[in-house]
Design a protein around this motif. Structure first.
Motif, PDB file in Angstrom:
ATOM      1  N   SER A  76       0.828  -1.203   0.000  1.00 25.29           N
ATOM      2  CA  SER A  76       0.000   0.000   0.000  1.00 25.29           C
ATOM      3  C   SER A  76       0.865   1.256   0.000  1.00 25.29           C
ATOM      4  O   SER A  76       0.588   2.219  -0.728  1.00 25.29           O
ATOM      5  CB  SER A  76      -0.918  -0.007   1.223  1.00 25.29           C
ATOM      6  OG  SER A  76      -1.684   1.178   1.289  1.00 25.29           O
ATOM      7  N   ILE A  77       1.936   1.262   0.810  1.00 27.36           N
ATOM      8  CA  ILE A  77       2.833   2.420   0.864  1.00 27.36           C
ATOM      9  C   ILE A  77       3.537   2.603  -0.482  1.00 27.36           C
ATOM     10  O   ILE A  77       3.615   3.714  -1.014  1.00 27.36           O
ATOM     11  CB  ILE A  77       3.863   2.241   1.998  1.00 27.36           C
ATOM     12  CG1 ILE A  77       3.171   2.271   3.357  1.00 27.36           C
ATOM     13  CG2 ILE A  77       4.938   3.331   1.921  1.00 27.36           C
ATOM     14  CD1 ILE A  77       4.072   1.895   4.509  1.00 27.36           C
ATOM     15  N   LYS A 136       2.714   1.609  -3.458  1.00 28.35           N
ATOM     16  CA  LYS A 136       1.874   1.807  -4.636  1.00 28.35           C
ATOM     17  C   LYS A 136       0.983   3.046  -4.569  1.00 28.35           C
ATOM     18  O   LYS A 136       0.257   3.339  -5.527  1.00 28.35           O
ATOM     19  CB  LYS A 136       1.009   0.574  -4.865  1.00 28.35           C
ATOM     20  CG  LYS A 136       1.826  -0.690  -5.174  1.00 28.35           C
ATOM     21  CD  LYS A 136       0.940  -1.886  -5.468  1.00 28.35           C
ATOM     22  CE  LYS A 136       1.788  -3.111  -5.810  1.00 28.35           C
ATOM     23  NZ  LYS A 136       0.957  -4.272  -6.204  1.00 28.35           N
ATOM     24  N   THR A 137       1.075   3.799  -3.477  1.00 32.57           N
ATOM     25  CA  THR A 137       0.194   4.955  -3.302  1.00 32.57           C
ATOM     26  C   THR A 137       0.333   5.963  -4.435  1.00 32.57           C
ATOM     27  O   THR A 137      -0.662   6.512  -4.926  1.00 32.57           O
ATOM     28  CB  THR A 137       0.485   5.648  -1.956  1.00 32.57           C
ATOM     29  OG1 THR A 137       0.174   4.744  -0.893  1.00 32.57           O
ATOM     30  CG2 THR A 137      -0.336   6.922  -1.809  1.00 32.57           C
ATOM     31  N   ASN A 138       1.565   6.214  -4.869  1.00 35.27           N
ATOM     32  CA  ASN A 138       1.803   7.256  -5.875  1.00 35.27           C
ATOM     33  C   ASN A 138       2.181   6.709  -7.245  1.00 35.27           C
ATOM     34  O   ASN A 138       2.664   7.469  -8.094  1.00 35.27           O
ATOM     35  CB  ASN A 138       2.915   8.191  -5.383  1.00 35.27           C
ATOM     36  CG  ASN A 138       2.520   8.958  -4.148  1.00 35.27           C
ATOM     37  OD1 ASN A 138       1.412   9.494  -4.067  1.00 35.27           O
ATOM     38  ND2 ASN A 138       3.395   8.984  -3.153  1.00 35.27           N
ATOM     39  N   ASN A 165       6.624   6.573 -10.290  1.00 36.09           N
ATOM     40  CA  ASN A 165       6.278   6.456  -8.877  1.00 36.09           C
ATOM     41  C   ASN A 165       7.157   7.392  -8.064  1.00 36.09           C
ATOM     42  O   ASN A 165       8.227   7.808  -8.523  1.00 36.09           O
ATOM     43  CB  ASN A 165       6.456   5.017  -8.375  1.00 36.09           C
ATOM     44  CG  ASN A 165       5.633   4.736  -7.119  1.00 36.09           C
ATOM     45  OD1 ASN A 165       5.061   5.647  -6.514  1.00 36.09           O
ATOM     46  ND2 ASN A 165       5.562   3.486  -6.725  1.00 36.09           N
ATOM     47  N   ASN A 189      -2.736  12.327  -7.247  1.00 33.90           N
ATOM     48  CA  ASN A 189      -2.070  12.921  -6.085  1.00 33.90           C
ATOM     49  C   ASN A 189      -1.113  14.050  -6.459  1.00 33.90           C
ATOM     50  O   ASN A 189      -0.632  14.766  -5.573  1.00 33.90           O
ATOM     51  CB  ASN A 189      -1.280  11.857  -5.306  1.00 33.90           C
ATOM     52  CG  ASN A 189      -2.193  10.866  -4.599  1.00 33.90           C
ATOM     53  OD1 ASN A 189      -3.396  11.080  -4.501  1.00 33.90           O
ATOM     54  ND2 ASN A 189      -1.622   9.781  -4.105  1.00 33.90           N
ATOM     55  N   THR A 224       7.640   1.150  -9.415  1.00 34.03           N
ATOM     56  CA  THR A 224       7.401   0.592  -8.087  1.00 34.03           C
ATOM     57  C   THR A 224       8.342  -0.568  -7.822  1.00 34.03           C
ATOM     58  O   THR A 224       8.929  -0.687  -6.737  1.00 34.03           O
ATOM     59  CB  THR A 224       5.943   0.125  -7.963  1.00 34.03           C
ATOM     60  OG1 THR A 224       5.070   1.211  -8.240  1.00 34.03           O
ATOM     61  CG2 THR A 224       5.658  -0.424  -6.572  1.00 34.03           C
TER      62      THR A 224
END
Length: 535
Positions: A83-84, A86-88, A111, A193, A474
């Motif tokens: 999750s961390i 792949k957030t951006n 990323n 984002n 990523t």
């Protein structure tokens, strides 16, 4: 050294600052040391300021800040890690046929992973709609994120305008003058984002319009030279950043934004891809590296940019040659420009470009925008013959070949921890799914049967869907933080690097921004054959 479950893992400290520092001897937050996990857990690690000494014991560092933490066995779960990471992440696929042109770019993955809070890196990608080609870039800010933000939003417009013929610029100006709709010149490819500033939009547009009006007024239809256009765009944007901070815009908030942009700084590494022509324009120490697949299937890295810092002897010579001989010992100190700034080329950073008189006039006219402390620190020492810094890029031109499979643009947060050959190898194997087919090599290491068994189990886990990154950027960041000496991802190591407190994260890693551009080898080969037949 980090000791976990009987295993000892070495993590290199890579943190550094590009901004100013108060010590006369060394950067205040640049530490070249290794920190043990036991120190982190039992609270015995003490952060010291280089240049500060204990008066009772000469040569002994003075403790100024300590970090204490209770021993913890908590570890991020795999879904939390994913999750961390792949957030951006962001991916874009380019259709091979868009009704007009055939693209030599298949798509790109990007990323970002923050170390600073807020992150000072930025990224941009856009397709040129009224000229040909795709623009991609990474930006590494320092002394805050204001300049990197502004450059990431504006530079590609300046490049696009520089690449347009005069006739098209006249049509755009006529449409604006007569309040008719204007066709866009860029199609942006942004992650949700990615922040877009609205406050200074009118100011930015006015400066851009003035730029193309001046180009129209030249009255000469020149043949478009991409390298010259890139240099022109970089230099003009930096000049506009300087002017906007000097003249003010009437709106206090816009004035504040313009001054913050000018006093902070940013590196930039931009790629323009059009057919078989790849141009890279770079200022600072972000890098562009090409991934080339050899006939035997192996991978080679071709670096298309050079770092503008003290490790580049040619750049050191350039900087010193631009100032009098009596400044030779002060223009670069501690591998920094005037002892303060790591990159020797950057946008913004007007405290290294403006004269002292101009700095005083601008800052004294806006006392509400700067604190007294900021004002007192605004003038560098040994500041005699400005400008010391330039935003003129170094531009390289490369003819793409079918064996050129991908391009990597990344800020120095990645290159600090990974060699370019390793980076290309990881991305190449990820894109071609070769990694899971190759035998494990333990050459040069003493590996027990139990360790080999663990490596094989890790490999089995890697091919599961949990560890499958669809995004190459990523995948690369995962390896940068979590790889061991065998190239395997260690979940414990990755978990620790992602769960460091904000105060400590910057000491282990920098902000990371990665863009991986996948090239269309088939079409590049067709271009190459067509060009060969013409010649």
């Amino acid at each position: 050294m980090l000791g976990v479950s009987g295993m000892t893992v070495c993590i290199r400290h890579v943190g550094k600052s590009r901004g100013t520092y108060s010590s006369a001897c060394a950067p205040s937050n640049h530490f070249a040391q290794r920190i043990s996990a036991s120190h982190l857990c039992n609270g015995s690690f003490v952060k010291t300021l280089p240049g500060w000494r204990n008066p009772q014991r000469p040569g002994t560092p003075q403790f100024v800040r300590s970090y204490k933490a209770q021993p913890q066995s908590y570890q991020l779960t795999l879904p939390q890690v994913n999750s961390i990471l792949k957030t951006n992440e962001y991916s874009f696929k380019v259709p091979e046929f868009d009704g007009k042109n055939i693209s030599s770019v298949l798509g790109f993955d990007s990323n970002q992973l923050a170390s600073n809070v807020p992150i000072e890196d930025r990224r941009s990608a856009a397709t040129c709609l009224q000229s040909r080609g795709m623009l991609l870039g990474v930006f590494d800010g320092h002394a805050g994120c204001a300049c990197a933000q502004a450059v990431s939003e504006r530079l590609m417009y300046y490049i696009a305008v520089s690449l347009l013929p005069r006739k098209t610029l006249i049509e755009i100006e006529d449409a604006i003058e007569n309040e008719r709709p204007v066709l866009p010149i860029l199609q942006w490819h942004k992650h949700p984002n990615d922040y877009v500033s609205r406050e200074a939009g009118r100011l930015y547009f006015t400066s851009l319009r003035t730029y193309w009006q001046e180009h129209i007024d030249l009255g000469v239809e020149e043949k478009i030279d991409t390298s010259a256009a890139l240099k022109r765009a970089f230099k003009r944007l930096d000049n506009d950043i300087s002017l906007e901070a000097q003249i003010g815009a009437g709106n206090p908030f816009t004035n504040y934004t313009a001054l913050r942009v000018a006093l902070s700084g940013s590196t930039a590494c931009i790629a323009h891809i059009n057919g078989t022509d790849l141009h890279v324009a770079n200022v600072g120490d972000s890098r562009a590296v090409l991934g080339v697949q050899n006939l035997d299937g192996s991978w080679s890295a071709v670096t298309l940019s050079t770092d503008h810092n003290a490790q580049n002897l040619d750049e050191m010579e350039r900087v010193r040659s631009e100032h009098p001989p009596w400044e030779e010992k002060t223009v670069v100190r501690h591998d920094r420009l005037l002892g303060l700034l790591m990159p020797f080329r950057a946008f913004g950073d007007m405290k290294f470009k403006w004269s002292i008189e101009l700095q005083k006039r601008v800052l004294e006219s806006r006392p509400e925008l700067l604190t007294a402390d900021e004002f007192s620190k605004s003038f560098p020492a040994n500041y005699h013959t400005p400008p010391y810094l330039t935003a003129e890029p170094e531009v390289s031109h490369y003819k793409l070949r079918p064996q050129d499979k991908f391009l990597i643009l990344a800020t120095d947060g990645l290159w600090d921890v990974m060699h370019r050959q390793n980076v290309v190898q990881i991305v190449g194997e990820h894109l071609t799914s070769l990694r899971s087919q190759q035998p494990i090599s333990a050459s040069g290491y003493k590996v027990t049967v139990g360790q080999m068994h663990s490596l094989l189990l890790e490999r089995k886990a890697r091919v599961s869907s949990a560890f499958t990154d669809q995004n190459s950027a990523t995948h690369l960041i995962r390896h940068a933080l979590g790889s061991n000496e065998f190239g395997s991802i260690e979940h414990g190591r990755l978990s620790r690097m992602l769960s460091l407190p904000e105060d400590l994260a910057r000491m282990y890693r920098d902000d990371m921004t990665v863009v991986v551009v996948q090239l269309n080898s088939r079409l590049i080969g067709a271009y190459e054959k067509a060009e060969a037949s013409v010649n």
